[in-house]
Design a protein around this motif. Structure first.
Motif, PDB file in Angstrom:
ATOM      1  N   ALA A  13      30.564  37.497  46.490  1.00 11.93           N
ATOM      2  CA  ALA A  13      31.718  38.161  45.878  1.00 11.93           C
ATOM      3  C   ALA A  13      32.919  37.212  45.793  1.00 11.93           C
ATOM      4  CB  ALA A  13      32.101  39.392  46.689  1.00 11.93           C
ATOM      5  N   PRO A  14      33.610  37.166  44.658  1.00 11.79           N
ATOM      6  CA  PRO A  14      34.820  36.339  44.553  1.00 11.79           C
ATOM      7  C   PRO A  14      35.853  36.669  45.624  1.00 11.79           C
ATOM      8  CG  PRO A  14      34.130  37.095  42.379  1.00 11.79           C
ATOM      9  CD  PRO A  14      33.278  37.829  43.378  1.00 11.79           C
ATOM     10  N   GLU A  15      35.870  37.946  46.060  1.00  4.70           N
ATOM     11  CA  GLU A  15      36.815  38.351  47.096  1.00  4.70           C
ATOM     12  C   GLU A  15      36.551  37.617  48.413  1.00  4.70           C
ATOM     13  OE1 GLU A  15      36.564  41.536  44.043  1.00  4.70           O
ATOM     14  OE2 GLU A  15      35.075  40.390  45.174  1.00  4.70           O
ATOM     15  N   LEU A  31      31.316  42.387  52.710  1.00  3.76           N
ATOM     16  CA  LEU A  31      30.825  41.370  51.782  1.00  3.76           C
ATOM     17  C   LEU A  31      31.375  41.574  50.368  1.00  3.76           C
ATOM     18  CD1 LEU A  31      27.121  41.199  52.987  1.00  3.76           C
ATOM     19  CD2 LEU A  31      28.854  39.410  53.252  1.00  3.76           C
ATOM     20  N   GLN A  32      31.717  42.819  50.040  1.00  2.41           N
ATOM     21  CA  GLN A  32      32.309  43.111  48.731  1.00  2.41           C
ATOM     22  C   GLN A  32      33.821  42.894  48.717  1.00  2.41           C
ATOM     23  OE1 GLN A  32      30.628  47.199  48.470  1.00  2.41           O
ATOM     24  NE2 GLN A  32      29.820  46.558  46.491  1.00  2.41           N
ATOM     25  N   GLY A  33      34.397  42.567  49.873  1.00  5.38           N
ATOM     26  CA  GLY A  33      35.841  42.422  49.960  1.00  5.38           C
ATOM     27  C   GLY A  33      36.582  43.740  50.070  1.00  5.38           C
ATOM     28  N   LYS A  34      35.850  44.829  50.347  1.00  8.24           N
ATOM     29  CA  LYS A  34      36.458  46.164  50.453  1.00  8.24           C
ATOM     30  C   LYS A  34      36.714  46.485  51.925  1.00  8.24           C
ATOM     31  CE  LYS A  34      34.221  47.776  46.196  1.00  8.24           C
ATOM     32  NZ  LYS A  34      33.334  48.786  45.564  1.00  8.24           N
ATOM     33  N   HIS A  35      37.634  45.735  52.525  1.00  5.36           N
ATOM     34  CA  HIS A  35      37.817  45.794  53.969  1.00  5.36           C
ATOM     35  C   HIS A  35      38.403  47.120  54.430  1.00  5.36           C
ATOM     36  CE1 HIS A  35      38.216  41.412  52.793  1.00  5.36           C
ATOM     37  NE2 HIS A  35      37.048  41.519  53.372  1.00  5.36           N
TER      38      HIS A  35
END
Length: 240
Positions: A208-210, A45-49
């Motif tokens: 998140a923008p990501e 969800l934070q874009g920290k894949h």
């Protein structure tokens, strides 16, 4: 207790606080597959894949769970690794074939995987059938109605899609997830202005923008100044 608090924060798009709680779970209980798939889910969800994938793989090493596979599938999907995402969701529905979200996610993965778009209709149809069955038990489930709106939109059913997303917004107008899904519905029918309005609301509420950047439904907006402002974080966010 840390896990429940993390779920509360995650539901309110307070991802940094959620991650801190789930990190406590994995620290206190290193064999907790739940802690790992929830922490991995927050990283998605934070874009920290890149951070999410090893956490989710660790969860799956401890126990094979549909939700961990779903989170892994979402990570691969957001990284545009659609074939891997489809494989993850295929495994997930084998473990939990009555979960409408898993079928809807599988539909998304098929839709965007080159050469597999025709297979998406069957997955969306199954998601809609299961979702409608759940809706008979709880017509006030805003998230369910939002997802049904998305599945109908991807299936090409405009009226049902707009009816469901409208109902979801009336039930929970301040839900980050409902606003985000509404943007997908509007964009699927070419209403970019309304989609951008919804995305700005979703980001202001904590999305998140990501996540906006990595969702392929919004590819047609990539040159729009409002969209660029959103994904580069220049749109004001809600304070926590």
């Amino acid at each position: 207790t840390y896990n429940w608090l993390g779920l509360f924060y995650m539901a309110h798009a307070r991802y940094v606080e959620a991650a801190a709680m789930f990190s406590q779970v994995t620290s206190l209980a290193p064999d907790s597959f739940i802690g790992f798939y929830n922490l991995g889910g927050v990283r998605v969800l934070q874009g920290k894949h890149d951070e999410a994938i090893p956490l989710l793989e660790q969860s799956l090493k401890i126990r094979q769970m549909a939700i961990a596979l779903s989170n892994l599938g979402t990570a691969h999907f957001q990284m545009r690794r659609y074939a891997e995402s489809a494989s993850d969701f295929e495994r997930a529905v084998k473990l939990d074939g009555k979960n409408y979200e898993l079928w809807g996610n599988l539909g998304d993965a098929y839709y965007w995987t080159p050469g597999r778009r025709k297979e998406a209709a069957g997955a969306y149809s199954e998601a809609i059938s299961l979702g409608e069955e759940n809706l008979r038990h709880n017509a006030r489930d805003a998230q369910l109605r939002a997802y049904l709106g998305q599945y109908y939109a991807m299936y090409g059913e405009r009226k049902q899609a707009l009816d469901e997303i409208g109902a979801a917004l009336r039930l929970q107008p301040s839900s980050p997830d409902v606003r985000f899904v509404s943007a997908i519905v509007y964009q699927q029918f070419g209403d970019s202005s309304r989609a951008l309005d919804a995305l700005e609301e979703a980001v202001s509420l904590g999305i998140a923008p990501e996540t906006v950047r990595d969702t392929p439904n919004f590819g047609a907006l990539s040159g729009n100044p409002r969209f660029l402002a959103l994904i580069h974080g220049s749109h004001p966010s809600r304070p926590h």
